[in-house]
Design a protein around this motif. Structure first.
Motif, PDB file in Angstrom:
ATOM      1  N   ARG A  95       1.311   5.148   0.574  1.00 49.11           N
ATOM      2  CA  ARG A  95       0.646   6.183   1.381  1.00 49.11           C
ATOM      3  C   ARG A  95       1.225   7.575   1.150  1.00 49.11           C
ATOM      4  O   ARG A  95       0.814   8.526   1.783  1.00 49.11           O
ATOM      5  CB  ARG A  95       0.747   5.808   2.852  1.00 49.11           C
ATOM      6  CG  ARG A  95       0.097   4.471   3.144  1.00 49.11           C
ATOM      7  CD  ARG A  95       0.098   4.128   4.608  1.00 49.11           C
ATOM      8  NE  ARG A  95      -0.303   2.771   4.854  1.00 49.11           N
ATOM      9  CZ  ARG A  95      -1.541   2.312   4.805  1.00 49.11           C
ATOM     10  NH1 ARG A  95      -2.522   3.126   4.504  1.00 49.11           N
ATOM     11  NH2 ARG A  95      -1.798   1.042   5.056  1.00 49.11           N
ATOM     12  N   THR A 129       0.852  -1.188   0.000  1.00 52.71           N
ATOM     13  CA  THR A 129       0.000   0.000   0.000  1.00 52.71           C
ATOM     14  C   THR A 129       0.890   1.240   0.000  1.00 52.71           C
ATOM     15  O   THR A 129       1.773   1.370   0.857  1.00 52.71           O
ATOM     16  CB  THR A 129      -0.922   0.018   1.236  1.00 52.71           C
ATOM     17  OG1 THR A 129      -1.737  -1.154   1.206  1.00 52.71           O
ATOM     18  CG2 THR A 129      -1.798   1.254   1.247  1.00 52.71           C
ATOM     19  N   GLN A 180      -3.060   0.644  -3.751  1.00 55.09           N
ATOM     20  CA  GLN A 180      -2.316  -0.610  -3.701  1.00 55.09           C
ATOM     21  C   GLN A 180      -1.601  -0.863  -5.023  1.00 55.09           C
ATOM     22  O   GLN A 180      -2.179  -0.708  -6.100  1.00 55.09           O
ATOM     23  CB  GLN A 180      -3.243  -1.769  -3.386  1.00 55.09           C
ATOM     24  CG  GLN A 180      -3.807  -1.678  -1.974  1.00 55.09           C
ATOM     25  CD  GLN A 180      -4.643  -2.871  -1.623  1.00 55.09           C
ATOM     26  OE1 GLN A 180      -5.545  -3.220  -2.348  1.00 55.09           O
ATOM     27  NE2 GLN A 180      -4.323  -3.502  -0.497  1.00 55.09           N
TER      28      GLN A 180
END
Length: 128
Positions: free
Chosen positions: A70, A68, A82
């Motif tokens: 961020r 993931t 993702q």
């Protein structure tokens, strides 16, 4: 769309981008040994034959690796999102995005498309 493809493609990748414009995922297959490969190359990685051809993928696969992101990288893709390596049913692995909930390493995924302004859509995957 033709001009957009010309700006992002080279002679080796042009068939891939043209297929994406038609919402078809294609990979290369060697006409001599049957090996499937992605990313596009002018020869077969397994036997070095120049007889590679484009074939349509079933659009099914398994998540080989997943993370993931961020941190914002581009305005078109706000975090979190993702990124995965998907092993296609035909064998090659493809770096892509996973959209939707419930993705996990080893999980089955199927093909979807992310639309882009003025460019061919990108293949993305969703949990099956």
């Amino acid at each position: 769309m033709s001009d957009a493809i010309e700006t992002i493609a080279d002679p080796t990748t042009e068939p891939f981008w043209r297929a994406c414009a038609e919402r078809r995922l294609v990979v290369q297959r060697c006409g001599d040994c049957g090996h499937h490969q992605f990313y596009p190359r002018p020869f077969c990685l397994a036997c070095q034959s120049l007889g590679v051809e484009w074939v349509e993928s079933r659009g099914e696969g398994t998540i080989y690796s997943l993370t993931t992101v961020r941190i914002p990288v581009t305005p078109e893709l706000p975090p979190p999102y993702q990124v995965a390596i998907v092993e296609l049913a035909e064998g090659p692995r493809l770096l892509t995005n996973i959209e939707g909930e419930g993705a996990a390493i080893g999980g089955a995924v199927r093909l979807g498309w992310r639309e882009r302004d003025g460019l061919p859509p990108l293949p993305v995957f969703t949990p099956a």
